[in-house]
Design a protein around this motif. Sequence first.
Motif, PDB file in Angstrom:
ATOM      1  N   ILE A  47      20.080  30.762  16.253  1.00 22.48           N
ATOM      2  CA  ILE A  47      19.015  31.725  15.972  1.00 22.48           C
ATOM      3  C   ILE A  47      17.766  30.999  15.462  1.00 22.48           C
ATOM      4  O   ILE A  47      16.632  31.385  15.776  1.00 22.48           O
ATOM      5  N   ASP A  48      17.950  29.906  14.713  1.00 25.88           N
ATOM      6  CA  ASP A  48      16.796  29.128  14.263  1.00 25.88           C
ATOM      7  C   ASP A  48      16.137  28.404  15.441  1.00 25.88           C
ATOM      8  O   ASP A  48      14.899  28.296  15.501  1.00 25.88           O
ATOM      9  N   PHE A  59      10.210  38.543  17.075  1.00 27.86           N
ATOM     10  CA  PHE A  59      10.781  38.361  15.755  1.00 27.86           C
ATOM     11  C   PHE A  59       9.961  39.132  14.740  1.00 27.86           C
ATOM     12  O   PHE A  59       8.721  39.082  14.781  1.00 27.86           O
ATOM     13  N   ARG A  71      13.514  36.195   9.575  1.00 26.38           N
ATOM     14  CA  ARG A  71      13.034  37.022  10.691  1.00 26.38           C
ATOM     15  C   ARG A  71      14.211  37.566  11.504  1.00 26.38           C
ATOM     16  O   ARG A  71      15.225  36.885  11.688  1.00 26.38           O
ATOM     17  N   ARG A  75      19.847  36.540  11.042  1.00 24.39           N
ATOM     18  CA  ARG A  75      18.400  36.368  10.958  1.00 24.39           C
ATOM     19  C   ARG A  75      18.090  34.876  10.889  1.00 24.39           C
ATOM     20  O   ARG A  75      18.952  34.075  10.527  1.00 24.39           O
ATOM     21  N   THR A  76      16.869  34.522  11.218  1.00 28.82           N
ATOM     22  CA  THR A  76      16.466  33.131  11.079  1.00 28.82           C
ATOM     23  C   THR A  76      16.492  32.736   9.610  1.00 28.82           C
ATOM     24  O   THR A  76      16.503  33.596   8.717  1.00 28.82           O
ATOM     25  N   SER A  77      16.487  31.453   9.354  1.00 32.01           N
ATOM     26  CA  SER A  77      16.546  30.962   7.969  1.00 32.01           C
ATOM     27  C   SER A  77      15.361  31.424   7.139  1.00 32.01           C
ATOM     28  O   SER A  77      15.448  31.514   5.907  1.00 32.01           O
ATOM     29  N   ASP A  78      14.229  31.731   7.823  1.00 32.23           N
ATOM     30  CA  ASP A  78      13.065  32.226   7.080  1.00 32.23           C
ATOM     31  C   ASP A  78      12.989  33.760   7.073  1.00 32.23           C
ATOM     32  O   ASP A  78      11.966  34.344   6.750  1.00 32.23           O
ATOM     33  N   GLY A 116      14.079  30.964  17.187  1.00 30.67           N
ATOM     34  CA  GLY A 116      12.828  31.212  16.478  1.00 30.67           C
ATOM     35  C   GLY A 116      11.826  30.092  16.680  1.00 30.67           C
ATOM     36  O   GLY A 116      10.620  30.334  16.825  1.00 30.67           O
ATOM     37  N   GLN A 117      12.315  28.860  16.731  1.00 27.23           N
ATOM     38  CA  GLN A 117      11.446  27.709  16.959  1.00 27.23           C
ATOM     39  C   GLN A 117      10.845  27.757  18.366  1.00 27.23           C
ATOM     40  O   GLN A 117       9.652  27.512  18.556  1.00 27.23           O
ATOM     41  N   GLN A 174      23.909  30.093  13.267  1.00 30.21           N
ATOM     42  CA  GLN A 174      22.643  30.012  12.529  1.00 30.21           C
ATOM     43  C   GLN A 174      21.697  29.000  13.167  1.00 30.21           C
ATOM     44  O   GLN A 174      20.488  29.219  13.258  1.00 30.21           O
TER      45      GLN A 174
END
Length: 244
Positions: A136-137, A237, A205, A200-203, A140-141, A133
């Motif tokens: 993947i975050d 994303f 995506r 998926r990302t924490s938000d 995304g960042q 996790q």
Amino acid sequence: MAKIGREASKELDKADDNPFVLRKLVAVLTHKLEVLGASSLAPSELSPKLEDECLRLRAEFWDRFSYACNAKGWELTGSTSRRLVSSGIFIEFDDDEVEIVELGIVLPPFVPSVIQALEEEVELIRRLRQEPQKFIDLLGQAYAHVPGEQERPIEQVYRAAVLAYQKPSFWRTVAPSGFARLSRPAFRSGLAEVMASGLRTSDGRELRFGTSLSPKETWEVFSPGEGRVVQVGRIGFVPTEGFR
């Protein structure tokens, strides 16, 4: 003459049981003795034996390497002269050379030496996989810091990820000792883990992969679903429908 003998003894001790290194040392020693007119002292009986052993190890390299990887619990993918370790590290074998691609390491096909050279990188991959996790975050960042449309060059996202991977303390001193490695093999393995898990990302995506017309932008990434390496040039994303 005595000095040559002492030097040769030290080098042979360091060579352990690697016949490729021993073969080279014997050749160097033989040449030195020939120059001194003492060729009769050369260990000529060793050369044919070492050559035979090197020939056998070359022929058996992939079988021996596969066995060693299995004993370590490392995944090995592929069936040609170029294979993938732990979904991230490409290695190539051609005659007398094994290249650990992207790490700048070239070795003779002596399996214990190759395994030893891989251990640090495989450990980095293992640690990264323990927290998928976070990876993947991080991805995304990094993606958010690369300008572009929905799909952005994977090479640029990787470079942004290396920067985002650093701890705040690194930026206060920018000391090399504080730099956290995020190698290309580790990043590639992380992408394969995301594909396999569907994380998926924490938000909310979801990661998408795209192609590129530029070879310089393209990465080779292992696709678990297809069981093979695929070409990835861009990533994007997209929000997951219904995510709360």
